[in-house]
Design a protein around this motif. Sequence first.
Motif, mmCIF file in Angstrom:
data_model
loop_
_atom_site.group_PDB
_atom_site.id
_atom_site.type_symbol
_atom_site.label_atom_id
_atom_site.label_comp_id
_atom_site.label_asym_id
_atom_site.label_seq_id
_atom_site.Cartn_x
_atom_site.Cartn_y
_atom_site.Cartn_z
ATOM 1 N N HIS A 188 101.122 45.967 15.499
ATOM 2 C CA HIS A 188 102.312 45.135 15.728
ATOM 3 C C HIS A 188 102.398 43.921 14.815
ATOM 4 O O HIS A 188 103.253 43.059 15.029
ATOM 5 C CB HIS A 188 102.359 44.685 17.199
ATOM 6 N N GLY A 189 101.532 43.858 13.807
ATOM 7 C CA GLY A 189 101.602 42.725 12.887
ATOM 8 C C GLY A 189 100.954 41.481 13.462
ATOM 9 O O GLY A 189 100.589 41.433 14.639
ATOM 10 N N PRO A 190 100.799 40.451 12.616
ATOM 11 C CA PRO A 190 100.059 39.252 13.028
ATOM 12 C C PRO A 190 100.903 38.193 13.734
ATOM 13 O O PRO A 190 100.376 37.135 14.085
ATOM 14 C CB PRO A 190 99.543 38.709 11.695
ATOM 15 N N GLU A 191 102.196 38.465 13.959
ATOM 16 C CA GLU A 191 103.033 37.446 14.579
ATOM 17 C C GLU A 191 102.491 37.109 15.983
ATOM 18 O O GLU A 191 102.076 37.989 16.737
ATOM 19 C CB GLU A 191 104.484 37.904 14.688
ATOM 20 N N TYR A 192 102.560 35.844 16.327
ATOM 21 C CA TYR A 192 102.140 35.364 17.653
ATOM 22 C C TYR A 192 100.670 35.700 17.926
ATOM 23 O O TYR A 192 100.265 35.853 19.072
ATOM 24 C CB TYR A 192 103.086 35.874 18.748
ATOM 25 N N CYS A 193 99.896 35.812 16.839
ATOM 26 C CA CYS A 193 98.447 35.954 16.941
ATOM 27 C C CYS A 193 97.794 34.837 16.123
ATOM 28 O O CYS A 193 98.284 34.490 15.055
ATOM 29 C CB CYS A 193 97.987 37.297 16.370
ATOM 30 N N ALA A 194 96.696 34.302 16.648
ATOM 31 C CA ALA A 194 95.959 33.255 15.935
ATOM 32 C C ALA A 194 94.479 33.395 16.292
ATOM 33 O O ALA A 194 94.129 33.949 17.334
ATOM 34 C CB ALA A 194 96.479 31.870 16.335
ATOM 35 N N PHE A 195 93.643 32.893 15.403
ATOM 36 C CA PHE A 195 92.197 32.979 15.619
ATOM 37 C C PHE A 195 91.690 31.773 16.419
ATOM 38 O O PHE A 195 92.207 30.660 16.286
ATOM 39 C CB PHE A 195 91.457 33.005 14.279
ATOM 40 N N CYS A 196 90.649 32.027 17.215
ATOM 41 C CA CYS A 196 89.960 30.913 17.873
ATOM 42 C C CYS A 196 88.510 31.291 18.121
ATOM 43 O O CYS A 196 88.151 32.469 18.128
ATOM 44 C CB CYS A 196 90.639 30.532 19.188
ATOM 45 N N THR A 197 87.671 30.266 18.315
ATOM 46 C CA THR A 197 86.243 30.527 18.519
ATOM 47 C C THR A 197 85.774 30.177 19.926
ATOM 48 O O THR A 197 84.685 30.598 20.313
ATOM 49 C CB THR A 197 85.381 29.731 17.511
ATOM 50 N N ASP A 198 86.516 29.379 20.655
ATOM 51 C CA ASP A 198 86.226 29.082 22.062
ATOM 52 C C ASP A 198 84.874 28.388 22.220
ATOM 53 O O ASP A 198 84.825 27.170 22.341
ATOM 54 C CB ASP A 198 86.325 30.365 22.891
ATOM 55 N N ASP A 199 83.800 29.150 22.230
ATOM 56 C CA ASP A 199 82.448 28.571 22.367
ATOM 57 C C ASP A 199 81.546 29.165 21.300
ATOM 58 O O ASP A 199 81.301 30.368 21.300
ATOM 59 C CB ASP A 199 81.850 28.937 23.742
ATOM 60 N N ARG A 200 81.063 28.333 20.409
ATOM 61 C CA ARG A 200 80.057 28.816 19.460
ATOM 62 C C ARG A 200 78.819 27.942 19.516
ATOM 63 O O ARG A 200 78.891 26.715 19.390
ATOM 64 C CB ARG A 200 80.604 28.854 18.028
ATOM 65 N N GLU A 201 77.694 28.610 19.685
ATOM 66 C CA GLU A 201 76.405 27.931 19.611
ATOM 67 C C GLU A 201 76.171 27.447 18.184
ATOM 68 O O GLU A 201 76.722 28.017 17.235
ATOM 69 C CB GLU A 201 75.294 28.910 19.995
ATOM 70 N N PRO A 202 75.335 26.426 18.019
ATOM 71 C CA PRO A 202 75.134 25.899 16.658
ATOM 72 C C PRO A 202 74.595 26.942 15.688
ATOM 73 O O PRO A 202 74.955 26.923 14.507
ATOM 74 C CB PRO A 202 74.147 24.744 16.866
ATOM 75 N N ASP A 203 73.749 27.869 16.175
ATOM 76 C CA ASP A 203 73.197 28.844 15.234
ATOM 77 C C ASP A 203 74.289 29.756 14.685
ATOM 78 O O ASP A 203 74.268 30.135 13.519
ATOM 79 C CB ASP A 203 72.066 29.660 15.876
ATOM 80 N N MET A 204 75.275 30.100 15.511
ATOM 81 C CA MET A 204 76.357 30.956 15.031
ATOM 82 C C MET A 204 77.196 30.209 13.993
ATOM 83 O O MET A 204 77.588 30.778 12.971
ATOM 84 C CB MET A 204 77.233 31.400 16.201
ATOM 85 N N LEU A 205 77.439 28.916 14.242
ATOM 86 C CA LEU A 205 78.215 28.128 13.279
ATOM 87 C C LEU A 205 77.489 28.026 11.943
ATOM 88 O O LEU A 205 78.088 28.168 10.881
ATOM 89 C CB LEU A 205 78.479 26.721 13.827
ATOM 90 N N VAL A 206 76.178 27.771 12.009
ATOM 91 C CA VAL A 206 75.409 27.567 10.781
ATOM 92 C C VAL A 206 75.202 28.889 10.047
ATOM 93 O O VAL A 206 75.313 28.960 8.827
ATOM 94 C CB VAL A 206 74.060 26.885 11.104
ATOM 95 N N ARG A 207 74.921 29.963 10.800
ATOM 96 C CA ARG A 207 74.552 31.224 10.142
ATOM 97 C C ARG A 207 75.756 32.087 9.797
ATOM 98 O O ARG A 207 75.801 32.706 8.738
ATOM 99 C CB ARG A 207 73.596 32.007 11.026
ATOM 100 N N GLU A 208 76.746 32.178 10.729
ATOM 101 C CA GLU A 208 77.899 33.046 10.472
ATOM 102 C C GLU A 208 79.082 32.266 9.929
ATOM 103 O O GLU A 208 79.819 32.761 9.075
ATOM 104 C CB GLU A 208 78.323 33.766 11.761
ATOM 105 N N GLY A 209 79.281 31.088 10.466
ATOM 106 C CA GLY A 209 80.413 30.286 10.031
ATOM 107 C C GLY A 209 81.392 30.068 11.148
ATOM 108 O O GLY A 209 81.036 30.132 12.332
ATOM 109 N N HIS A 210 82.626 29.829 10.767
ATOM 110 C CA HIS A 210 83.623 29.418 11.743
ATOM 111 C C HIS A 210 84.833 30.344 11.582
ATOM 112 O O HIS A 210 84.679 31.576 11.642
ATOM 113 C CB HIS A 210 83.933 27.918 11.530
#
Lengths: 567, 567
Positions: A254-276
């Motif tokens: 259905h295409g990307p309209e009315y869709c957006a990304f979010c991370t909600d809860d990320r532990e510090p290791d996920m932020l440092v190792r995988e990113g945002h």
Amino acid sequence: MIARSHLLAVARGDAEPDLVVAGARVFSAFTREWLEGDVAVSGGRIAGIGRYDGGERIDGAGGFLVPGLIDAHVHVESSKLLPAEFARVVVARGTTAVVCDPHEIANVLGAAGVEWLLEASEGLPLRVYAMAPSCVPASALESPRGPLGPDDMAAILRHERALGVAEVMDFPSVIAGDPDVLAKVALHPHVDGHAPGVTGSALDAYAAAGIRSDHESTTWEEALEKRRRGLWVLLREASNARNLSALLELVRRHGPEYCAFCTDDREPDMLVREGHIDAMCRQAVAEGIAPEDALVMATLHPARCHGLDELGAIAPGFHADMALLEDLESFRAAVVIAGGVVAARDGRALPFAAPPVPGWVRDSVHAAPLGGDAFDLGPAAERVRVIEIVPGQLITIAAQDRPAVRDGRVVADPSRDLAKLAVIERHHATGRVGVGLVRGFGLRSGAFASTVAHDAHNLVVAGADDASMAACARRLVELGGGIAVADGGELRGELALPVAGLLSEEPAEAVVARLDALVAMLEEQGVLVDAPFMTLSFLALSVIPDLKLTDRGLIDVVNARVVGLAV
Amino acid sequence: MIARSHLLAVARGDAEPDLVVAGARVFSAFTREWLEGDVAVSGGRIAGIGRYDGGERIDGAGGFLVPGLIDAHVHVESSKLLPAEFARVVVARGTTAVVCDPHEIANVLGAAGVEWLLEASEGLPLRVYAMAPSCVPASALESPRGPLGPDDMAAILRHERALGVAEVMDFPSVIAGDPDVLAKVALHPHVDGHAPGVTGSALDAYAAAGIRSDHESTTWEEALEKRRRGLWVLLREASNARNLSALLELVRRHGPEYCAFCTDDREPDMLVREGHIDAMCRQAVAEGIAPEDALVMATLHPARCHGLDELGAIAPGFHADMALLEDLESFRAAVVIAGGVVAARDGRALPFAAPPVPGWVRDSVHAAPLGGDAFDLGPAAERVRVIEIVPGQLITIAAQDRPAVRDGRVVADPSRDLAKLAVIERHHATGRVGVGLVRGFGLRSGAFASTVAHDAHNLVVAGADDASMAACARRLVELGGGIAVADGGELRGELALPVAGLLSEEPAEAVVARLDALVAMLEEQGVLVDAPFMTLSFLALSVIPDLKLTDRGLIDVVNARVVGLAV
């Protein structure tokens, strides 16, 4: 007006820009094309796309210049980092704005804590917007420092970076038309939602309340049903809720309209190792989404979702928040520009001044001294309730078992993976302690504890023996909050989280190293589950089924009531 | 809160809806799909899409239920109809909301006129939103009743149906950074634009001022450039500016995002004979656009453009404005629902109470008595300036010619299609009259006149002889405004426009019949151009090149100055 006049002069070519990104392919978020031209910046805003002389020059040749990435929904506190440190980590990844729900700090420090979080994010290279937390406490069965009422929310909403009402998690009350909850929803026209698994007529009722987003879908069909009803679909990829892959099918169909990304809860290791948000773009493209579609979900769409009309695009008059990407596979940011100023290069944020931390936010742990029988599970019983962990999920199973008994009292039984669990009230030193049994950690000896314990953030501790539990708890009170591991009644390791008992004052890399070391200790003590501290922290959340523990006791979530250990 | 609670109960199935549209295919604007299900309405809002018992039932079987159509930019006054009569005409066509720029009435009656227009559209089956006019007067070279300053605009912006700053037509001043114009732009975050032919760095400057829409593109390439810069592209199909066909290529190439339909200026005959936004949908589909793409440009997109977050979709909590279409080719509305109530059936609006018209809006024509030499063109000259009409366009050519001379004075010369043109100041009875010559009407005898004369709406009259011109002008003063035709010094026909000299109080069909009769008379007198009254009315607009006439005299538009008749 003078600044605007000058911006127009730069656009016309009559005045010199502050900064020019030259020769990059420039993303047009409104048409999902790549344009040729230099981008001129003046006074923190985009002046135009064309040819410009003068100013600081950034060679964009070979790169892709995109709007700064935006996280549509995040609890910054889950990073365990101060806002400035969170900013340092994510700005290096191309993120220049986040819309946060500061409900963790609100549970511990109330409206003043939210005000502090906004102060602590003043002047950063990251724009931190806040929604006013709508569900503190998460339920009547847990004990934050105090409830956040409509007046507190209204006060928060007066802040210039407040955008609306934060995720209304108490969806059963919304659907039932509870007047107190509807009064909170009515505080602002912009209201975020949280409606896991809600479909059909219940979803109609939830949407009819005026709620306009949701980030809890776990299947694309659920997300589609929400989008049809006018809810923005916030595709989530959190440490403990990796929903992106399943939801991308909605974008394919259905295409990307009315869709957006979010991370909600990320532990510090996920932020440092995988990113945002960059990691979400990377994954989406790896799973076959066009880079241009991924990018609008990471830039313009979160901005539009939240009414941020001057963010999310490289267009004249918009804020000059941009990332120069090396390619459209890695989404690595060679340069990040925030508010018209270079904020990161080659994956590292440039230094900036972080606001000082006021003393009062370090004074949040007020627990009564533990009595010798604080962790007593009560007299022998035939069968007892057991919280059974479901690996990788927030839900638990309400199990039952025959308990181990010593001296006529129920006790832990590591041989059958039955650990003790306790939640110690830590806001008002009431001495209230809830106790129960938990299965699934695999803990063979010792104990571990945390003052991060959703959502009320009391002190939660799991243990094979009472002495180790007490050692952890006492140390966390001394530290003013944190995470601890003990064995044989002796402390083995700790991570101080002095700010509200939730946040470290250390750099992200140090926090990750500490957490890694603590997890390794727990592995030595038998713990098998991934992310044991996060798992522990959600055992106290009284609104996710089936059986949880708060300072009030064992919570039968489905029936919203306290139950005894003995069946 | 009670109404909202009841809406939720209807959504849950616990209370009876007011109205149910059963069995139609339901348009999902957020996914561009057709859903199956009944639509329930309660308290003027959509409760949900499912199965419902009770309530007033509308059989939608075989039809397509779509959100009510929305006009993203219209000058209601161009219809020459009172707001209630305009509503009656367009609601029958499926339109349930319009965003108007009331700058015609603002030129004649000032801020009070705008307030009246908002009062006159209170309680209609059509939602009438207003933007605060930003360009009254259109230039310093024409004379409205008075200027509309920032304070007047701010007062208008306090109205609950005011949405922002109306089209900023003075684009050269915006681009140049004129502080007075930028102060008006800064009055509100939502600002409509008007930038015909503006491209490149000038467009960058225009957009950088914070202006976020434009409806003046005549080629798809121009529209694309604007969309890339973050301006909403309002595709226009007006009586005198039929741009839709040329602009649809933008939709074919780049999709319908950030595109919306608007009509800008439609004469009553176009509204009655062709229709409104329905006609744009019909044309777009006939030219190969998917009906779903046409529909979002006619519903959700105009709503999003203007921040109308509860309009433009059939989704829970949204206003229950809907049209049941017979098919997706004719776009004929079998039933129109406005605010949850049936407002039209089978192409006819149901009766509703129109607000009474206060006397003061009928008192707008204050012209000094005409002297015997009012239309004197001055002494003989070798060469004189001539306004040359370009058929079907608003621009004119600044021509020159050898004049006819009688008794030593320049006079009209019907044998060479040189008519006299005069603009008589009619707001403050100053006696100021501008005179000139116009070629292109083909007028052989007599005269015609109008108090609709963009934008200042003074009294404009064209004639082959002075006596017929005077007869027209005198009659329009007696009528308090309108349109008139005379020949041989005698009045032949008239249409009274007593409200501000712009609007009739008659039904649309009667107005159209009158105008048809007047045009037929003019044809008898030799007039060849289409829409002669509209052509006449734009000869007084001092901001569209090349040569125009106001009460101040001949206007060299390119150089923004008054010029004499003699070269």
